[in-house]
Design an enzyme around this catalytic site. Structure first.
Site, PDB file in Angstrom:
ATOM      1  CG  ASP A 249      -2.001   0.759   1.195  1.00 48.77           C
ATOM      2  OD1 ASP A 249      -2.334   1.540   0.071  1.00 48.77           O
ATOM      3  OD2 ASP A 249      -2.364   1.349   2.226  1.00 48.77           O
TER       4      ASP A 249
ATOM      5  CG  ASN B 187      -7.461  -2.557  -5.711  1.00 52.59           C
ATOM      6  OD1 ASN B 187      -6.740  -3.011  -5.447  1.00 52.59           O
ATOM      7  ND2 ASN B 187      -8.024  -1.601  -4.672  1.00 52.59           N
TER       8      ASN B 187
END
Length: 252
Positions: free
Chosen positions: A21, A69
């Site tokens: 991330d 996502n």
């Protein structure tokens, strides 16, 4: 000196999972062009892979693209899909050189035909390698994974091949992704967030969790090595007491 030279193999994690991330924030902090943070993130994976195989880690699983996502802007999704293709092509020489098996987990039905073909080709060419397994999670979600496993068992019950009352956690565990791999020992999230974000929920039931403020493109082998050293110091009880663990270690 590799950490494997200072730690006994029994103290090393067999399976490390990483939530990579912080790519977008890295791009913003460094005034990069749109999407270039993801490009930097792609390049950050290479030294981590090589370090893990040299250290004796059996499985490294990285979260490249989650089932959630798909909700991102179409231009970003398209870029991520392109980078995934590049990653596979660029990783192949490394896989062949170091005898690393490459695997993918996730719902492939939403991926392009070209990407699916590339994934199958990479898996086929590296299927017999045993130095380490690199797993890339694409279009993956832990809840999807568990539901998908449950659906397979439900189908067997429907067809009369299985009784519902015979289903237990061990049986369900045989149908989740990576059922044939060691459970996740060590789960790392970069980027400063403190959540699992639907990643390997079943497989990480007893994983040791590590969170760092470091954005993924800045994550280095040195930081990983420090985490592995800390992992080796933690007492993993799996529901037992500290006293039981100490006694078992003394008996061993």
């Amino acid at each position: 000196m590799s950490i494997s030279d200072t730690l006994a193999p029994a103290l090393l994690p067999r399976h490390i999972a990483i939530i990579m991330d912080g790519n977008n924030r890295y791009g913003k902090v460094n005034n990069l062009g749109k999407g270039q943070g993801h490009v930097a993130g792609k390049d950050a994976l290479d030294p981590i892979v090589e370090y893990c195989v040299s250290t004796g880690i059996e499985v490294l699983t990285v979260f490249a693209f989650s089932s959630e996502n798909w909700q991102r802007p179409p231009t970003e999704v398209a870029l991520l899909m392109h980078l995934l293709s590049l990653t596979i092509n660029e990783q192949m020489p490394r896989m062949l050189k170091h005898h690393i098996r490459l695997r993918f987990i996730g719902d492939r039905s939403q991926l392009s035909d070209d990407l699916q073909v590339l994934m199958v080709d990479a898996e086929t060419k590296t299927a017999d390698f045993e130095a380490m397994t690199l797993v890339i999670a694409i279009s993956y979600g832990g809840q999807w994974d568990i539901a998908h496993a449950a659906k397979q068992l439900a189908q067997q019950v429907h067809e009369g091949q299985l009784r519902a009352e015979d289903i237990n956690k061990e049986m369900l565990g045989q149908y989740v992704q990576l059922a044939d791999a060691p459970a996740v020992d060590m789960l790392i999230r970069t980027g400063g967030e403190y959540r699992l974000s639907n990643f390997l929920l079943w497989q990480s039931a007893y994983a040791e969790l590590f969170f760092t403020q470091t954005l993924w493109p800045d994550f280095t082998v040195n930081e990983l090595a420090a985490m592995i050293e800390e992992f080796a110091q933690r007492q993993r009880r799996f529901g037992k007491t500290s006293e039981q663990i100490v006694t078992e270690q003394q008996d061993f």
